[in-house]
Motif scaffolding. Structure first.
Motif, mmCIF file in Angstrom:
data_model
loop_
_atom_site.group_PDB
_atom_site.id
_atom_site.type_symbol
_atom_site.label_atom_id
_atom_site.label_comp_id
_atom_site.label_asym_id
_atom_site.label_seq_id
_atom_site.Cartn_x
_atom_site.Cartn_y
_atom_site.Cartn_z
ATOM 1 N N LEU A 118 0.820 -1.211 0.000
ATOM 2 C CA LEU A 118 0.000 0.000 0.000
ATOM 3 C C LEU A 118 0.852 1.257 0.000
ATOM 4 C CD1 LEU A 118 -3.163 -0.281 2.290
ATOM 5 C CD2 LEU A 118 -2.991 -0.267 -0.195
ATOM 6 N N ILE A 119 1.877 1.290 0.833
ATOM 7 C CA ILE A 119 2.726 2.481 0.891
ATOM 8 C C ILE A 119 3.458 2.679 -0.433
ATOM 9 C CG2 ILE A 119 4.768 3.486 1.992
ATOM 10 C CD1 ILE A 119 3.739 2.359 4.652
ATOM 11 N N ASN A 120 3.944 1.619 -1.031
ATOM 12 C CA ASN A 120 4.602 1.745 -2.337
ATOM 13 C C ASN A 120 3.629 2.233 -3.397
ATOM 14 O OD1 ASN A 120 7.161 0.973 -1.498
ATOM 15 N ND2 ASN A 120 6.790 -1.204 -1.855
ATOM 16 N N CYS A 121 2.405 1.749 -3.349
ATOM 17 C CA CYS A 121 1.389 2.212 -4.298
ATOM 18 C C CYS A 121 1.112 3.694 -4.095
ATOM 19 C CB CYS A 121 0.111 1.392 -4.120
ATOM 20 S SG CYS A 121 -1.193 1.789 -5.301
ATOM 21 N N ILE A 122 0.965 4.114 -2.850
ATOM 22 C CA ILE A 122 0.733 5.525 -2.532
ATOM 23 C C ILE A 122 1.891 6.386 -3.018
ATOM 24 C CG2 ILE A 122 0.656 7.144 -0.582
ATOM 25 C CD1 ILE A 122 -0.999 4.904 0.895
ATOM 26 N N TYR A 138 -6.975 -8.070 4.694
ATOM 27 C CA TYR A 138 -5.676 -7.467 4.411
ATOM 28 C C TYR A 138 -5.262 -6.546 5.566
ATOM 29 C CZ TYR A 138 -6.330 -9.036 -0.419
ATOM 30 O OH TYR A 138 -6.526 -9.793 -1.551
ATOM 31 N N PRO A 139 -4.889 -7.105 6.696
ATOM 32 C CA PRO A 139 -4.458 -6.248 7.812
ATOM 33 C C PRO A 139 -3.261 -5.395 7.416
ATOM 34 C CG PRO A 139 -3.870 -8.551 8.216
ATOM 35 C CD PRO A 139 -4.783 -8.542 7.025
ATOM 36 N N ILE A 140 -3.241 -4.163 7.902
ATOM 37 C CA ILE A 140 -2.162 -3.223 7.592
ATOM 38 C C ILE A 140 -1.761 -2.474 8.854
ATOM 39 C CG2 ILE A 140 -2.824 -2.873 5.172
ATOM 40 C CD1 ILE A 140 -4.228 -0.255 6.073
ATOM 41 N N ASP A 141 -0.600 -1.845 8.801
ATOM 42 C CA ASP A 141 -0.193 -0.896 9.833
ATOM 43 C C ASP A 141 -0.909 0.416 9.506
ATOM 44 O OD1 ASP A 141 1.104 1.171 11.249
ATOM 45 O OD2 ASP A 141 2.957 0.015 11.376
ATOM 46 N N ILE A 142 -2.028 0.627 10.163
ATOM 47 C CA ILE A 142 -2.919 1.726 9.805
ATOM 48 C C ILE A 142 -2.244 3.082 9.940
ATOM 49 C CG2 ILE A 142 -5.009 2.944 10.558
ATOM 50 C CD1 ILE A 142 -6.256 0.155 11.042
ATOM 51 N N ASN A 143 -1.527 3.300 11.015
ATOM 52 C CA ASN A 143 -0.892 4.608 11.210
ATOM 53 C C ASN A 143 0.144 4.905 10.132
ATOM 54 O OD1 ASN A 143 -2.321 5.469 13.503
ATOM 55 N ND2 ASN A 143 -1.014 4.249 14.847
ATOM 56 N N SER A 144 0.924 3.893 9.749
ATOM 57 C CA SER A 144 1.948 4.098 8.720
ATOM 58 C C SER A 144 1.310 4.421 7.371
ATOM 59 C CB SER A 144 2.830 2.859 8.604
ATOM 60 O OG SER A 144 3.578 2.651 9.781
ATOM 61 N N ASN A 179 -9.711 7.686 12.225
ATOM 62 C CA ASN A 179 -8.993 8.375 13.302
ATOM 63 C C ASN A 179 -7.550 8.665 12.918
ATOM 64 O OD1 ASN A 179 -10.404 9.101 15.715
ATOM 65 N ND2 ASN A 179 -10.816 6.924 16.077
ATOM 66 N N ALA A 180 -6.891 7.686 12.297
ATOM 67 C CA ALA A 180 -5.489 7.856 11.924
ATOM 68 C C ALA A 180 -5.325 8.928 10.857
ATOM 69 C CB ALA A 180 -4.912 6.523 11.439
ATOM 70 N N VAL A 181 -6.223 8.952 9.883
ATOM 71 C CA VAL A 181 -6.167 9.975 8.835
ATOM 72 C C VAL A 181 -6.441 11.351 9.435
ATOM 73 C CG1 VAL A 181 -7.261 10.797 6.709
ATOM 74 C CG2 VAL A 181 -6.757 8.368 6.987
ATOM 75 N N LYS A 182 -7.375 11.410 10.355
ATOM 76 C CA LYS A 182 -7.648 12.675 11.060
ATOM 77 C C LYS A 182 -6.388 13.188 11.745
ATOM 78 C CE LYS A 182 -10.455 14.501 14.878
ATOM 79 N NZ LYS A 182 -11.480 14.160 15.896
ATOM 80 N N ASP A 183 -5.708 12.310 12.472
ATOM 81 C CA ASP A 183 -4.510 12.710 13.209
ATOM 82 C C ASP A 183 -3.347 13.064 12.279
ATOM 83 O OD1 ASP A 183 -5.887 12.276 15.551
ATOM 84 O OD2 ASP A 183 -4.997 10.304 15.929
ATOM 85 N N ALA A 184 -3.283 12.384 11.117
ATOM 86 C CA ALA A 184 -2.181 12.605 10.176
ATOM 87 C C ALA A 184 -2.390 13.832 9.292
ATOM 88 C CB ALA A 184 -1.986 11.367 9.302
ATOM 89 N N GLY A 185 -3.581 14.410 9.342
ATOM 90 C CA GLY A 185 -3.869 15.575 8.508
ATOM 91 C C GLY A 185 -4.201 15.220 7.077
ATOM 92 N N GLY A 186 -4.649 13.970 6.844
ATOM 93 C CA GLY A 186 -4.923 13.504 5.497
ATOM 94 C C GLY A 186 -6.361 13.648 5.074
ATOM 95 N N LEU A 187 -6.679 12.987 3.979
ATOM 96 C CA LEU A 187 -7.990 13.097 3.328
ATOM 97 C C LEU A 187 -8.713 11.756 3.343
ATOM 98 C CD1 LEU A 187 -6.772 15.044 0.175
ATOM 99 C CD2 LEU A 187 -8.008 16.036 2.116
ATOM 100 N N LEU A 188 -10.032 11.839 3.530
ATOM 101 C CA LEU A 188 -10.900 10.677 3.384
ATOM 102 C C LEU A 188 -11.904 10.928 2.276
ATOM 103 C CD1 LEU A 188 -11.902 9.615 7.036
ATOM 104 C CD2 LEU A 188 -10.293 8.447 5.506
ATOM 105 N N VAL A 189 -12.410 9.831 1.728
ATOM 106 C CA VAL A 189 -13.518 9.900 0.780
ATOM 107 C C VAL A 189 -14.429 8.719 1.065
ATOM 108 C CG1 VAL A 189 -12.338 8.553 -1.014
ATOM 109 C CG2 VAL A 189 -14.120 10.190 -1.660
ATOM 110 N N MET A 190 -15.718 8.926 0.928
ATOM 111 C CA MET A 190 -16.668 7.833 1.057
ATOM 112 C C MET A 190 -17.020 7.326 -0.335
ATOM 113 S SD MET A 190 -19.189 9.322 4.050
ATOM 114 C CE MET A 190 -19.710 10.729 3.049
ATOM 115 N N GLY A 191 -17.016 6.009 -0.504
ATOM 116 C CA GLY A 191 -17.387 5.411 -1.774
ATOM 117 C C GLY A 191 -18.509 4.417 -1.575
#
Length: 248
Positions: A118-122, A138-144, A179-191
Motif C-alpha cells: 500500500l505504501i509503495n502504491c501511494i 488485508y491487515p495493515i499498519d494503519i498509522n503508517s 482516526n489515523a487519517v484525522k490525526d495525520a492531517g490527510g484526506l478521506l472519501v466515502m465510496g
C-alpha cells in the motif's frame, strides 16, 4: 449534510455488476447527485473489462443533464512493489484512479507485506484513492499507511459496501483508519462501491464512521464537486473545462 459526490461505481463492464452508464446518470438525476465516477475493475481481474475499455472511455460524455461523470478505474494492486494493472500515458487519460487489494489478483498475505504494498502504491504517484483499506482480509499498519497517504496527497476510502454486502468485519478497521487519517492531517472519501445503480450515493454506514470520529468535513472529498475536482487537479489531472458547470 447531504453528500452529492460518489467516487466509486461499477457498470456491467465488470460482469459481476448490473447497471449501465445510462442507468447511473438516471439514478443520479433522481437522487440529486452532482458528480460520480465510473470505476470498473482493472484488467487483471477475471471478469474485468479489456484494457481497451479504459482507453476508449473518451467516448463517454462527462456531463449529462447537468450531472458530472468522471472517467475512472479501480485498478488492482498487483504486488509488494505497489504496481497496478494500468500504466503509462493511459493513466493520464483518466479523470480519477482508484486502486485496492482484490483476492484474485493479490492473495492475502502478511500485515507487513500488505503495508509495504500500500505504501509503495501511494508513493508511486499513480493512484488518487486507495479503496477499502479497512478490509480485514488485508491487515495493515494503519498509522503508517495514513501518514504516507497524507504526505503524498492520496485519499483513503471509507467503503460503504464493506458494511453491507462485502468485506464484513471492516467497521473497527475503518474507524481506526478514520482516526489515523484525522490525526495525520490527510484526506478521506466515502465510496458507495455500487455494483448496481440504485446504491449510488448511499453512504449511511460510512457517515456513521465519519461522525463517530468527528472527522473534519473540510478534509472529506465528498463534501462538494468542487472539493473532489480541486483535489484531482492537485494530483496532476488535467480536467476538462466541461466540469466548470459543477462549480456554479
Amino acid at each position: 449534510m447531504k453528500f452529492l459526490v460518489d467516487t466509486h461505481a461499477h457498470t456491467i463492464a465488470s460482469t459481476h455488476a448490473y447497471s449501465t452508464v445510462h442507468d447511473y446518470f438516471s439514478v443520479a438525476k433522481e437522487k440529486g447527485i452532482k458528480l460520480f465516477s465510473i470505476t470498473d475493475h482493472g484488467p487483471d481481474m477475471a471478469d474485468a473489462p479489456h484494457f481497451w475499455h479504459f482507453v476508449n472511455m473518451r467516448v463517454l460524455p462527462r456531463i449529462v443533464d447537468g450531472i458530472g461523470m468522471l472517467r475512472g478505474i479501480e485498478a488492482n494492486i498487483k504486488n509488494e512493489q505497489g504496481d497496478i494493472d494500468f500504466f503509462g500515458d493511459y493513466l493520464q487519460q483518466l479523470d480519477i484512479v482508484l486502486a485496492g487489494f482484490h483476492e484474485p489478483v493479490f492473495p492475502p498475505s502478511t500485515k507487513e507485506l500488505h503495508t509495504r504494498a500500500l505504501i509503495n502504491c501511494i508513493e508511486s504517484g499513480h493512484v488518487d484513492i486507495i479503496t477499502h483499506p479497512g478490509n480485514p482480509a488485508y491487515p495493515i499498519d494503519i498509522n503508517s499507511v495514513a501518514k504516507a497517504a497524507a504526505k503524498h496527497n492520496v485519499a483513503l476510502e471509507i467503503n460503504n459496501s464493506s458494511f453491507l454486502t462485502s468485506r464484513k468485519g471492516s467497521l473497527c478497521n475503518c474507524t481506526d483508519i478514520a482516526n489515523a487519517v484525522k490525526d495525520a492531517g490527510g484526506l478521506l472519501v466515502m465510496g458507495s462501491d455500487s455494483h448496481v445503480a440504485f446504491s449510488l450515493g448511499e453512504f449511511e454506514k460510512s457517515i456513521e464512521v465519519i461522525e463517530a470520529v468527528d472527522f473534519p468535513i473540510e478534509r472529506l472529498l465528498n463534501r462538494s464537486p468542487e472539493a473532489l475536482l480541486s483535489f484531482l487537479s492537485t494530483r496532476g489531472h488535467s480536467l476538462s473545462d466541461e466540469y466548470s458547470i459543477l462549480m456554479e
